[in-house]
Design an enzyme around this catalytic site. Structure first.
Site, short mmCIF file in Angstrom:
data_model
loop_
_atom_site.label_atom_id
_atom_site.label_comp_id
_atom_site.label_asym_id
_atom_site.label_seq_id
_atom_site.Cartn_x
_atom_site.Cartn_y
_atom_site.Cartn_z
N ASP A 238 0.73 -1.27 -0.07
CA ASP A 238 -0.14 0.11 -0.01
C ASP A 238 0.92 1.20 -0.17
O ASP A 238 1.75 1.27 0.88
CB ASP A 238 -0.91 -0.07 1.21
CG ASP A 238 -1.89 1.10 1.23
OD1 ASP A 238 -2.83 1.11 0.74
OD2 ASP A 238 -1.23 2.15 1.84
N TYR B 129 2.73 10.10 -0.43
CA TYR B 129 3.80 9.50 0.46
C TYR B 129 4.99 9.95 0.05
O TYR B 129 6.07 9.50 0.69
CB TYR B 129 3.52 7.99 0.70
CG TYR B 129 2.30 7.42 1.32
CD1 TYR B 129 1.43 8.36 1.99
CD2 TYR B 129 1.85 5.96 1.42
CE1 TYR B 129 0.40 7.87 2.20
CE2 TYR B 129 0.76 5.76 1.88
CZ TYR B 129 -0.02 6.57 2.33
OH TYR B 129 -1.21 6.09 3.05
N LYS C 159 -2.83 5.94 -4.32
CA LYS C 159 -3.87 6.94 -4.00
C LYS C 159 -3.83 8.36 -4.75
O LYS C 159 -2.60 9.04 -5.04
CB LYS C 159 -4.26 7.03 -2.70
CG LYS C 159 -4.20 5.81 -1.70
CD LYS C 159 -4.28 6.08 -0.30
CE LYS C 159 -3.93 4.94 0.53
NZ LYS C 159 -2.75 4.20 0.38
N HIS D 36 -7.79 9.42 -2.22
CA HIS D 36 -7.04 9.45 -0.93
C HIS D 36 -8.04 10.01 0.31
O HIS D 36 -7.93 9.66 1.53
CB HIS D 36 -5.81 10.05 -0.84
CG HIS D 36 -4.93 9.63 0.15
ND1 HIS D 36 -3.55 9.76 -0.07
CD2 HIS D 36 -5.17 9.16 1.38
CE1 HIS D 36 -3.00 9.43 1.28
NE2 HIS D 36 -3.72 8.98 2.00
#
Length: 368
Positions: free
Chosen positions: A79, A84, A113, A146
């Site tokens: 994931d 990120y 996402k 997200h």
């Protein structure tokens, strides 16, 4: 409400979270077979491994070692997210592993996402293409919105755009239905096999269900013993939407991350589920770590878990949840630890985290 359990009571290795096949009472669960490291949850044709490696907070320089250890240990679910800022490192690591022939692309379930700065219909394809370029992949298995909050796009690398006074630049015009239609187009184009949601509340999910051509297959939300979201999980099961828990261990590094990103930590709710006396008691009974009990409970609850770690020994340790099972009494005692909204770490009433800075947005998904 005590959720139906899985475990030795699970419906074989593959079980559905939709209402037609999910067990409806404790008595029926006695005849089910055991959860294993290869168990999946399904929605439509999607088969999502129940245990994955989370990569939020994972620095790019630590990714290669973390992924190698995870794959060797047995993880098949990775994931990540555009926000990120570690997709490029993940892509480089995966490419090296694929080149060895020891693992194939089709063996893995990879999730990323759409960032808040991409929450406009015209930007969905742009950001998914960029994620695929970063990950060195032709497709992802699951692409999530997200969060239903949009932010102004000030550049592909400006994840949290701010004005000169340091205030977040929020785009108040977000239309989640139009964004969803653009997500559907990505399935049509073959850039993602499945699409889903993250941090959406029940009314927002219903709006998507009422207007969708392609059904959302997954919802990823904050979930741990103090925030079990039982009504939301039940709603998703009734609508054949699988659920994935983030912060299943309580996000112990949250304050460090906030400071690193330049946000105040004053008033941020800090919870420590791994220090809960009941969890420690049960962990000792099984000669396990508190993290094992927290993760096992959620898996038996029918929820996918994606604990984050870049520590090789911790990555291996976290995966050791398939050699024991909770008793009915233990499960019910843990279920009773739920604090409802008082257990929410990200957003919500009385909290002052990053997400709370976005409360002015009309699609803010948490109670104010």
């Amino acid at each position: 409400m005590i959720a139906p359990r899985l475990g030795r009571h699970a419906v074989a290795s593959v079980f559905r979270l939709g209402s037609c096949q999910f067990p409806v009472n404790q008595q029926s669960l006695r005849y089910m077979s055991k959860l294993t490291s290869r168990s999946v949850v399904t929605s439509g044709r999607m088969k999502m491994p129940v245990f994955g490696l989370g990569t939020w907070q994972s620095p790019p320089e630590d990714i290669d070692t973390a992924l190698k250890v995870a794959i060797q240990t047995g993880y098949r679910h990775i994931d990540t997210a555009y926000s990120y800022q570690n997709e490029t490192a993940i892509g480089a690591s995966l490419a090296k592993m694929f080149d060895t022939g020891k693992i194939k692309r089709e063996d893995l379930f990879i999730v990323t996402k759409l960032p808040m700065i991409g929450n406009r219909a015209e930007d969905v394809e742009v950001f998914l293409r960029k994620s695929l370029e970063n990950l060195k992949l032709d497709y992802v298995d699951l692409y999530l919105i997200h969060i239903p909050i949009g932010m102004v796009n000030r550049g592909l690398n400006v994840i949290f755009p701010k004005d000169e006074q340091g205030n977040l630049l929020i785009d108040h015009s977000t239309n989640i239905v139009e964004v969803w239609k653009a997500m559907e187009a990505q399935v049509d184009a073959g850039r993602t096999k499945n699409i889903g949601l993250s941090n959406f509340n029940q009314s927002q999910i219903k709006r998507i269900l009422d207007n969708c051509r392609i059904h959302p297959t997954n919802l990823q939300v904050e979930m741990h013993i103090y925030l079990q979201q039982k009504d939301l999980v039940s709603f998703c099961k009734q609508n054949d939407i699988t659920v994935c828990a983030y912060s299943s261990l309580g996000s112990p590094a949250l304050l460090t991350v906030m400071k690193h990103r330049g946000f105040s930590t004053e008033g941020v709710r800090v919870l420590r589920p791994m220090e809960d006396p009941l969890i420690i008691e049960i962990a000792k009974r099984y000669n396990k770590q508190p993290s094992h009990i927290l993760l096992r409970y959620l898996i038996e609850y029918g929820v996918v878990v994606i604990p984050k770690s870049t520590n090789p020994s911790r990555i291996k340790q976290n995966f050791e949840v398939f050699d024991f099972e909770l008793t009915k009494e233990e499960f019910e005692r843990i279920s009773a630890l739920d604090r409802g909204e008082e257990g929410r770490i990200f957003g919500g009433r009385g909290n002052k985290g990053i997400v709370n800075l976005m409360e002015s947005h009309p699609e803010y998904p948490f109670p104010k």
